[in-house]
Design a protein around this motif. Sequence first.
Motif, PDB file in Angstrom:
ATOM      1  N   GLY A   1      22.028  -0.671  12.160  1.00  0.00           N
ATOM      2  CA  GLY A   1      22.333  -1.921  11.897  1.00  0.00           C
ATOM      3  C   GLY A   1      23.396  -2.457  11.835  1.00  0.00           C
ATOM      4  N   TRP A   2      24.337  -1.800  12.630  1.00  0.00           N
ATOM      5  CA  TRP A   2      25.724  -2.599  12.581  1.00  0.00           C
ATOM      6  C   TRP A   2      25.875  -3.553  14.097  1.00  0.00           C
ATOM      7  CZ3 TRP A   2      29.404  -2.572   8.947  1.00  0.00           C
ATOM      8  CH2 TRP A   2      29.322  -1.571   8.137  1.00  0.00           C
ATOM      9  N   LEU A   3      25.160  -3.032  15.190  1.00  0.00           N
ATOM     10  CA  LEU A   3      25.225  -3.757  16.083  1.00  0.00           C
ATOM     11  C   LEU A   3      23.916  -4.120  16.726  1.00  0.00           C
ATOM     12  CD1 LEU A   3      27.509  -1.471  18.320  1.00  0.00           C
ATOM     13  CD2 LEU A   3      28.140  -3.661  17.155  1.00  0.00           C
ATOM     14  N   ILE A   4      23.679  -5.499  17.621  1.00  0.00           N
ATOM     15  CA  ILE A   4      22.457  -5.807  18.039  1.00  0.00           C
ATOM     16  C   ILE A   4      22.735  -5.863  19.406  1.00  0.00           C
ATOM     17  CG2 ILE A   4      21.064  -7.864  18.358  1.00  0.00           C
ATOM     18  CD1 ILE A   4      21.685  -8.749  15.385  1.00  0.00           C
ATOM     19  N   ARG A   5      21.739  -5.317  20.386  1.00  0.00           N
ATOM     20  CA  ARG A   5      21.904  -5.273  21.728  1.00  0.00           C
ATOM     21  C   ARG A   5      21.670  -6.714  22.386  1.00  0.00           C
ATOM     22  NH1 ARG A   5      19.378  -0.346  25.385  1.00  0.00           N
ATOM     23  NH2 ARG A   5      20.260   0.506  23.463  1.00  0.00           N
ATOM     24  N   VAL A   6      22.418  -7.039  23.445  1.00  0.00           N
ATOM     25  CA  VAL A   6      22.323  -8.419  23.928  1.00  0.00           C
ATOM     26  C   VAL A   6      21.291  -8.042  25.043  1.00  0.00           C
ATOM     27  CG1 VAL A   6      23.624  -9.842  25.341  1.00  0.00           C
ATOM     28  CG2 VAL A   6      24.700  -8.705  23.423  1.00  0.00           C
ATOM     29  N   ALA A   7      20.243  -9.365  25.052  1.00  0.00           N
ATOM     30  CA  ALA A   7      19.434  -9.235  26.076  1.00  0.00           C
ATOM     31  C   ALA A   7      19.931  -9.380  27.697  1.00  0.00           C
ATOM     32  CB  ALA A   7      18.528 -10.411  25.828  1.00  0.00           C
ATOM     33  N   PRO A   8      19.286  -8.505  28.451  1.00  0.00           N
ATOM     34  CA  PRO A   8      19.847  -8.538  29.731  1.00  0.00           C
ATOM     35  C   PRO A   8      20.091  -9.739  30.535  1.00  0.00           C
ATOM     36  CG  PRO A   8      17.834  -6.877  29.438  1.00  0.00           C
ATOM     37  CD  PRO A   8      18.120  -7.763  28.318  1.00  0.00           C
ATOM     38  N   ASP A   9      19.416 -10.801  30.136  1.00  0.00           N
ATOM     39  CA  ASP A   9      19.511 -11.881  30.915  1.00  0.00           C
ATOM     40  C   ASP A   9      20.466 -12.958  30.113  1.00  0.00           C
ATOM     41  OD1 ASP A   9      17.949 -12.491  28.381  1.00  0.00           O
ATOM     42  OD2 ASP A   9      16.466 -13.905  29.181  1.00  0.00           O
ATOM     43  N   GLU A  10      21.239 -12.522  29.036  1.00  0.00           N
ATOM     44  CA  GLU A  10      22.048 -13.465  28.641  1.00  0.00           C
ATOM     45  C   GLU A  10      23.562 -13.035  29.149  1.00  0.00           C
ATOM     46  OE1 GLU A  10      22.800 -13.441  24.112  1.00  0.00           O
ATOM     47  OE2 GLU A  10      20.874 -12.858  23.927  1.00  0.00           O
ATOM     48  N   LEU A  11      24.370 -14.127  29.251  1.00  0.00           N
ATOM     49  CA  LEU A  11      25.639 -14.055  29.991  1.00  0.00           C
ATOM     50  C   LEU A  11      26.683 -13.515  28.879  1.00  0.00           C
ATOM     51  CD1 LEU A  11      25.808 -17.194  32.111  1.00  0.00           C
ATOM     52  CD2 LEU A  11      25.460 -14.849  32.993  1.00  0.00           C
ATOM     53  N   VAL A  12      27.241 -12.728  29.229  1.00  0.00           N
ATOM     54  CA  VAL A  12      28.512 -12.015  28.400  1.00  0.00           C
ATOM     55  C   VAL A  12      29.758 -12.033  29.153  1.00  0.00           C
ATOM     56  CG1 VAL A  12      29.423 -10.005  27.168  1.00  0.00           C
ATOM     57  CG2 VAL A  12      27.001 -10.645  27.101  1.00  0.00           C
ATOM     58  N   ARG A  13      30.720 -13.083  28.703  1.00  0.00           N
ATOM     59  CA  ARG A  13      31.960 -13.259  29.463  1.00  0.00           C
ATOM     60  C   ARG A  13      31.617 -13.786  30.878  1.00  0.00           C
ATOM     61  NH1 ARG A  13      34.720  -7.671  27.599  1.00  0.00           N
ATOM     62  NH2 ARG A  13      33.929  -7.834  25.289  1.00  0.00           N
ATOM     63  N   GLY A  14      30.771 -14.655  31.140  1.00  0.00           N
ATOM     64  CA  GLY A  14      30.438 -15.169  32.378  1.00  0.00           C
ATOM     65  C   GLY A  14      29.539 -14.370  33.440  1.00  0.00           C
ATOM     66  N   ALA A  15      28.733 -13.113  32.816  1.00  0.00           N
ATOM     67  CA  ALA A  15      28.187 -12.095  33.823  1.00  0.00           C
ATOM     68  C   ALA A  15      27.170 -11.716  32.983  1.00  0.00           C
ATOM     69  CB  ALA A  15      29.037 -11.225  34.273  1.00  0.00           C
TER      70      ALA A  15
ATOM     71  N   ARG B   1      20.501 -14.622   3.835  1.00  0.00           N
ATOM     72  CA  ARG B   1      21.481 -13.685   3.502  1.00  0.00           C
ATOM     73  C   ARG B   1      21.372 -12.487   4.364  1.00  0.00           C
ATOM     74  NH1 ARG B   1      22.920 -11.214  -2.474  1.00  0.00           N
ATOM     75  NH2 ARG B   1      24.984 -10.084  -1.816  1.00  0.00           N
ATOM     76  N   PRO B   2      22.163 -12.188   5.299  1.00  0.00           N
ATOM     77  CA  PRO B   2      21.861 -11.143   6.146  1.00  0.00           C
ATOM     78  C   PRO B   2      21.890  -9.797   5.747  1.00  0.00           C
ATOM     79  CG  PRO B   2      24.225 -11.968   6.335  1.00  0.00           C
ATOM     80  CD  PRO B   2      23.392 -12.711   5.329  1.00  0.00           C
ATOM     81  N   GLU B   3      21.217  -8.870   6.029  1.00  0.00           N
ATOM     82  CA  GLU B   3      20.994  -7.449   5.330  1.00  0.00           C
ATOM     83  C   GLU B   3      22.238  -6.796   5.856  1.00  0.00           C
ATOM     84  OE1 GLU B   3      18.044  -3.544   6.196  1.00  0.00           O
ATOM     85  OE2 GLU B   3      17.518  -5.597   6.979  1.00  0.00           O
ATOM     86  N   GLU B   4      22.693  -6.203   5.004  1.00  0.00           N
ATOM     87  CA  GLU B   4      23.720  -5.234   5.111  1.00  0.00           C
ATOM     88  C   GLU B   4      23.442  -4.091   6.090  1.00  0.00           C
ATOM     89  OE1 GLU B   4      25.582  -4.044   1.457  1.00  0.00           O
ATOM     90  OE2 GLU B   4      26.258  -6.168   0.784  1.00  0.00           O
ATOM     91  N   PRO B   5      24.446  -3.560   6.841  1.00  0.00           N
ATOM     92  CA  PRO B   5      24.020  -2.418   7.732  1.00  0.00           C
ATOM     93  C   PRO B   5      24.100  -1.107   6.851  1.00  0.00           C
ATOM     94  CG  PRO B   5      25.873  -3.831   8.640  1.00  0.00           C
ATOM     95  CD  PRO B   5      25.621  -4.335   6.933  1.00  0.00           C
ATOM     96  N   GLN B   6      23.369  -0.048   7.435  1.00  0.00           N
ATOM     97  CA  GLN B   6      23.375   1.254   6.337  1.00  0.00           C
ATOM     98  C   GLN B   6      24.559   1.860   7.009  1.00  0.00           C
ATOM     99  OE1 GLN B   6      20.719   2.007   4.615  1.00  0.00           O
ATOM    100  NE2 GLN B   6      20.285  -0.277   5.092  1.00  0.00           N
ATOM    101  N   PRO B   7      24.992   2.636   5.853  1.00  0.00           N
ATOM    102  CA  PRO B   7      26.316   3.565   6.294  1.00  0.00           C
ATOM    103  C   PRO B   7      26.221   4.790   6.836  1.00  0.00           C
ATOM    104  CG  PRO B   7      25.231   3.879   3.794  1.00  0.00           C
ATOM    105  CD  PRO B   7      24.737   2.562   4.444  1.00  0.00           C
ATOM    106  N   LEU B   8      27.093   4.967   7.499  1.00  0.00           N
ATOM    107  CA  LEU B   8      27.040   6.157   8.540  1.00  0.00           C
ATOM    108  C   LEU B   8      27.289   7.422   7.760  1.00  0.00           C
ATOM    109  CD1 LEU B   8      28.938   5.018  11.683  1.00  0.00           C
ATOM    110  CD2 LEU B   8      26.473   4.902  10.960  1.00  0.00           C
ATOM    111  N   LEU B   9      28.188   7.603   6.820  1.00  0.00           N
ATOM    112  CA  LEU B   9      28.516   8.657   5.946  1.00  0.00           C
ATOM    113  C   LEU B   9      28.215   8.644   4.604  1.00  0.00           C
ATOM    114  CD1 LEU B   9      32.184   9.091   7.576  1.00  0.00           C
ATOM    115  CD2 LEU B   9      29.903  10.294   8.398  1.00  0.00           C
TER     116      LEU B   9
ATOM    117  N   GLY C   1      25.370  -8.920   9.238  1.00  0.00           N
ATOM    118  CA  GLY C   1      25.833  -8.371   8.147  1.00  0.00           C
ATOM    119  C   GLY C   1      27.248  -7.752   8.422  1.00  0.00           C
ATOM    120  N   ALA C   2      27.382  -7.244   9.558  1.00  0.00           N
ATOM    121  CA  ALA C   2      28.638  -6.515  10.047  1.00  0.00           C
ATOM    122  C   ALA C   2      29.650  -7.719  10.081  1.00  0.00           C
ATOM    123  CB  ALA C   2      28.360  -5.876  11.292  1.00  0.00           C
ATOM    124  N   ARG C   3      29.224  -8.995  10.890  1.00  0.00           N
ATOM    125  CA  ARG C   3      30.231  -9.920  10.808  1.00  0.00           C
ATOM    126  C   ARG C   3      30.646 -10.505   9.546  1.00  0.00           C
ATOM    127  NH1 ARG C   3      26.756 -12.292  14.845  1.00  0.00           N
ATOM    128  NH2 ARG C   3      26.342 -13.944  13.612  1.00  0.00           N
TER     129      ARG C   3
END
Length: 505
Positions: free
Chosen positions: A472-486, A12-20, A497-499
């Motif tokens: 906890g809303w976003l996860i940084r993509v590793a530099p060696d991963e391709l994102v939209r072909g680059a 069960r993914p952890e829920e992100p923390q509220p901002l406000l 949790g955000a998804r």
Amino acid sequence: MKDIAQDIVPYRPEEPQPLLRQIPAGKAYPVEALGPLKEVVQAVQNKTQAPIEIAAQSALSIASLATQAFGDVEWQGGVTPCSLFMLTIAKSGERKSSCDKLLIEQVRVHERDGLSSYAELNLRHTTELKIWEKQHDKLLVSALSAKPAEKQAAEAKLETYPPAPLAPIAPHRIVAEPTFEGLVKLFKIGQPSLGLFTDEGGSFIGGYAMSKDNMLKTCSELSKLWDGSPISWSRSGDGTTTMYGRRLASHIMLQPVAARPVLANPLVVNQGFLARFLICEPKSAIGTRTRREYRPESDLEIAKFGKKLQALLEQEPPLKANTRQELEPRKLTLTPEAKELLLDYAEATELGQKDGGVYADVTPFASKSAEQALRIAGVLTLWESLDADRISAETMARGIDLAEYYLHEAKRLVDYALVSDKTTRAEAVRTWLLNKWAKPEVLPSDVVQHGPNALRDTKLAIEALTVLEEHGWLIRVAPDELVRGARRKLAYRLADGARLLKRNS
């Protein structure tokens, strides 16, 4: 043998923390402390079903407008005006305007009555001025063209000629949404005691007077008026205008969306301008106003208030000798018991401002709270009797109760509003990602090109995405991963949790 599958706990993914965070509830309004204004405030609340705080804001500000010309209160070896600046924060539909209209009607009537005779007086003045100018010009020409033997007599006639006829004083008492220049102009031609009253405070806050280029000037000059200082204004071509003995009361009504940036603006808060306002944001009454009738006695109380207000408006204010518009209010003193109460409160609010103290985050408000208590007590005293010359301990205690309520409100609202601009922008991106962004990853350039208007800047976009990663809303993509072909220098994807929240929204 035990089935191993039975021990597997589903992921069960952890829920992100509220901002406000939610704004905390405020304290109950000290209605009893309103003293001579209590009955009319309860009557307005009974008739409109608005929060009682809104009715109280209207009554105090209008009472201040009616009394501020007649008395100043002794304070720290000098005096301070009985002028109150009120700021009411409430959503559209809370019946802010209804409360003000019920109580301010007599001021409008007084203005209307004055305007009819003012028009006639103005017309007469225009004629008299033309006659004066013609006669003056004739004497001037005579003095300039006189023969040497006649020159002294001609110049004497010019010097002894009466001054130009004075224009009639404009009867206006209320200004709405002014520039400071407009306010100065009205003080110049009109009454020395005015009220800035508007139920569309967003137009004033977002208008010319409070624009980026004019905010500091407007805040500074309005602060001087609250202090009772002379108005000094310079404009090219017009020279410098200095006016003494002017007083300004104010009631500005703002919707929460317009108030939050103001409460979080360091320039407005730390400069001390906002601390001159008695601020409140009452709990909403929308959805609870189901009563169909109101007490008939409420109309009687409101009429009684209007009658007293009319009498005060018709009373000639004390003016400095040989002036028409320079107020010279008399000084109200404090009884020994009242002074002791005020000093105790001033000491308590001062101690609360030290590091770690209850008022450490709102020192501009806390440092003025004792003076606010004194001003409120002065208004209540003068409303009861213009002949009063002392503030009693009972009335001083009322002023303190009210000032303490407003100080707590300021702390509550400023603490909440001090959510940084950075967090506010991150919240806008979060909402955009969940509701409008369809791709699995998001780049800073995506936010700049397609995101909220306030984020059309790469630096701000990266800042907002970083805040969302930290919560906890976003996860940084590793530099060696391709994102939209680059491979991308900086890219994010929604956390699990955000998804999940996005799918369920």
